[in-house]
Write a protein that holds these residues in place. Structure first.
Motif, PDB file in Angstrom:
ATOM      1  N   GLY A 199       9.299  -7.229  -7.127  1.00  0.00           N
ATOM      2  CA  GLY A 199       9.548  -6.719  -5.786  1.00  0.00           C
ATOM      3  C   GLY A 199       8.839  -7.579  -4.758  1.00  0.00           C
ATOM      4  O   GLY A 199       7.759  -8.109  -5.022  1.00  0.00           O
ATOM      5  N   SER A 200       9.453  -7.744  -3.595  1.00  0.00           N
ATOM      6  CA  SER A 200       8.886  -8.567  -2.532  1.00  0.00           C
ATOM      7  C   SER A 200       9.209  -7.950  -1.187  1.00  0.00           C
ATOM      8  O   SER A 200      10.182  -7.228  -1.040  1.00  0.00           O
ATOM      9  N   ALA A 201       8.367  -8.266  -0.214  1.00  0.00           N
ATOM     10  CA  ALA A 201       8.581  -7.809   1.156  1.00  0.00           C
ATOM     11  C   ALA A 201       8.124  -8.897   2.107  1.00  0.00           C
ATOM     12  O   ALA A 201       7.162  -9.614   1.840  1.00  0.00           O
ATOM     13  N   ALA A 202       8.819  -9.022   3.233  1.00  0.00           N
ATOM     14  CA  ALA A 202       8.434  -9.937   4.304  1.00  0.00           C
ATOM     15  C   ALA A 202       8.108  -9.089   5.526  1.00  0.00           C
ATOM     16  O   ALA A 202       8.863  -8.186   5.888  1.00  0.00           O
ATOM     17  N   MET A 203       6.951  -9.379   6.151  1.00  0.00           N
ATOM     18  CA  MET A 203       6.493  -8.566   7.280  1.00  0.00           C
ATOM     19  C   MET A 203       6.114  -9.455   8.456  1.00  0.00           C
ATOM     20  O   MET A 203       5.595 -10.556   8.271  1.00  0.00           O
ATOM     21  N   LEU A 204       6.363  -8.964   9.662  1.00  0.00           N
ATOM     22  CA  LEU A 204       5.980  -9.618  10.897  1.00  0.00           C
ATOM     23  C   LEU A 204       5.304  -8.580  11.772  1.00  0.00           C
ATOM     24  O   LEU A 204       5.903  -7.552  12.085  1.00  0.00           O
ATOM     25  N   ALA A 205       4.069  -8.824  12.141  1.00  0.00           N
ATOM     26  CA  ALA A 205       3.282  -7.915  12.988  1.00  0.00           C
ATOM     27  C   ALA A 205       3.225  -6.501  12.398  1.00  0.00           C
ATOM     28  O   ALA A 205       3.322  -5.508  13.108  1.00  0.00           O
ATOM     29  N   GLY A 206       3.108  -6.412  11.084  1.00  0.00           N
ATOM     30  CA  GLY A 206       2.988  -5.131  10.418  1.00  0.00           C
ATOM     31  C   GLY A 206       4.299  -4.388  10.197  1.00  0.00           C
ATOM     32  O   GLY A 206       4.300  -3.286   9.666  1.00  0.00           O
ATOM     33  N   MET A 207       5.421  -4.984  10.608  1.00  0.00           N
ATOM     34  CA  MET A 207       6.727  -4.354  10.417  1.00  0.00           C
ATOM     35  C   MET A 207       7.493  -5.076   9.311  1.00  0.00           C
ATOM     36  O   MET A 207       7.439  -6.293   9.203  1.00  0.00           O
ATOM     37  N   SER A 208       8.188  -4.315   8.501  1.00  0.00           N
ATOM     38  CA  SER A 208       8.960  -4.882   7.410  1.00  0.00           C
ATOM     39  C   SER A 208      10.246  -5.508   7.946  1.00  0.00           C
ATOM     40  O   SER A 208      11.017  -4.872   8.646  1.00  0.00           O
TER      41      SER A 208
END
Length: 84
Positions: free
Chosen positions: A34-43
């Motif tokens: 599983g992976s996630a990409a986040m910007l400024a704490g948002m997914s």
């Protein structure tokens, strides 16, 4: 869990995280990544998939998870760049 990051501009940084479950499937002993990409704490993007083959070690399962993180992070950075 592994964290990687990619800089979009001066202040924007996209963070990617990945993790794997070595041999988690009781039917075929395949790992799940599983992976996630986040910007400024948002997914921005998330992905979860079962590996095509059985991993021989937890390190190999983590390598597959890192590959999914790179895919997820690349998708997120291209999507953000196209919005700018």
């Amino acid at each position: 869990m592994v964290q990687i990051s990619r800089v979009l501009g001066d202040a924007d940084r996209v963070h990617g995280m990945s993790d794997s479950d070595w041999g988690g499937s009781t039917l075929d002993r395949r790992s799940t990544a599983g992976s996630a990409a986040m910007l400024a704490g948002m997914s921005l993007a998330e992905i979860s998939r079962s590996n095509a083959t059985s991993s021989l070690s937890s390190a190999e399962a983590e390598i597959y998870a890192n590959q999914t993180a790179v895919i997820c992070l690349s998708f997120a950075t291209v999507s953000c760049a196209s919005l700018a």
